[in-house]
Enzyme design. Sequence first.
Site, PDB file in Angstrom:
ATOM      1  N   ALA A  71      -4.302  -9.829  13.960  1.00 30.89           N
ATOM      2  CA  ALA A  71      -3.254  -9.268  13.320  1.00 30.89           C
ATOM      3  C   ALA A  71      -3.955  -8.977  11.568  1.00 30.89           C
ATOM      4  O   ALA A  71      -4.915  -9.146  11.542  1.00 30.89           O
ATOM      5  CB  ALA A  71      -2.148 -10.274  12.903  1.00 30.89           C
ATOM      6  N   ASN A  72      -3.135  -8.352  10.824  1.00 37.38           N
ATOM      7  CA  ASN A  72      -3.498  -8.273   9.441  1.00 37.38           C
ATOM      8  C   ASN A  72      -2.369  -8.765   8.159  1.00 37.38           C
ATOM      9  O   ASN A  72      -1.336  -9.021   8.849  1.00 37.38           O
ATOM     10  CB  ASN A  72      -4.059  -7.161   9.019  1.00 37.38           C
ATOM     11  CG  ASN A  72      -2.911  -5.849   9.455  1.00 37.38           C
ATOM     12  OD1 ASN A  72      -2.079  -5.818   8.657  1.00 37.38           O
ATOM     13  ND2 ASN A  72      -3.183  -5.069  10.327  1.00 37.38           N
TER      14      ASN A  72
END
Length: 396
Positions: free
Chosen positions: A208-209
């Site tokens: 993810a970010n």
Amino acid sequence: MRLADRRILLIVSGSISAYKVLELTRLLRKSGAAVTGVLTAGGARFVTKEALAGITGQRVHDDLWAAEAEIGHIRLARLPDLVVVAPASANMLAKMANGLADDLASTILLATRAPVLVAPAMNTAMWEHPATRANMAALTARGVRLVGPGVGAMAEPESGPGRLAEPAEIHAAIEAILAPEAGPLASRHILVTSGPTHEPIDPVRYIANRSSGKQGHAIAAALAALGARVTLVAGPVTLSDPPGVTTVHVETAREMLATCEAALPADAAVMAAAVADWRVAHEASQKMKKEPGADAPTLAMALNPDILATVSRHAQRPRLVIGFAAETEKVVEHAIAKRARKGCDWILANDVSGEVMGGDANRIHLVTDEGVENWPEMAKAEVAERLAARIAAWLG
Ligand code: CTP
């Protein structure tokens, strides 16, 4: 006068923030709406009947049996074009979710066929409690609209979600529901992406970010407030769906692309999502296990589709395609190159080396075919409003 002749029933339940409904009522009346006030017993502890009657210019109702003799709860429930519950306490949301009708406000809410907008206000622990989560899920699934709650300082020395949305925000949400046709983007369809994507490694792990979705969600809300029909394709975020916006929840970049393509045609597209550039090439179907003595695994990566570039070159390309450029150096230079590479019309470039991702403020450089405009640092909501106004002007 976007709300001229619209009838709003305003239910005030118990919260220290209830004083804000006087300002909300003033804004609504200025827009031409007729406001009828209903106080719960809790609401009456924070706002007087006289103050609410004074500012609405109407009799305030607070008692089921007295209302019965005067007008009847069914008539009160049938009259309005919109029922607004502000502030909506945890108790009020619980009663609504369960269909309780033990006072005038809850009886009206059960009897009405008008759309309902709730503006919750409560302490963060109460807002995050699984019971309130479940009640909100039930209410939104039933079509109840939500505005806020905001994050910030509250009565208790604690900070988190739970703060009543500001009067101007609630007013905008009401306009978006009652008078979208009066805005400059009426009859326009706009596609917006927001948030991160999650790319699975195995059933329990993902890549993810740090994107929160705040900027993309604010843009969707600002476009809807100007009357646009907005399709928001949102990656996994903790934000609530913006009122008046059709929100589709996705997880991966590939799901996001498929949903965007299915949403076309659109007059404009704003791609604010922080899409993962890569995914794991071979997602494990079972949880990956540590074998004693074995080395750490190496993850082979595969390139994700570029949604902005795909939409920019699509057979049904929107007339105006807007992307973001998240950069940590040479911001404008990279953004100009990105605009050409992706084939979009405008790029909003921002420096994400600081607190932008997840934060509330943004500093934008708008790159168009006419050059670069440097916007001062402003709140993400303000960036959204400014962009929405620019899009409205450009679409004409
Ligand atoms: N974008 C997209 N699909 C992707 C990657 C990015 O639609 N697979 C969009 C983003 O929504 C944003 C723009 O492209 O509007 C630029 O995203 P950014 O992360 O800044 O650029 P990248 O394409 O990832 O380029 P680089 O990694 O070289 O900075």
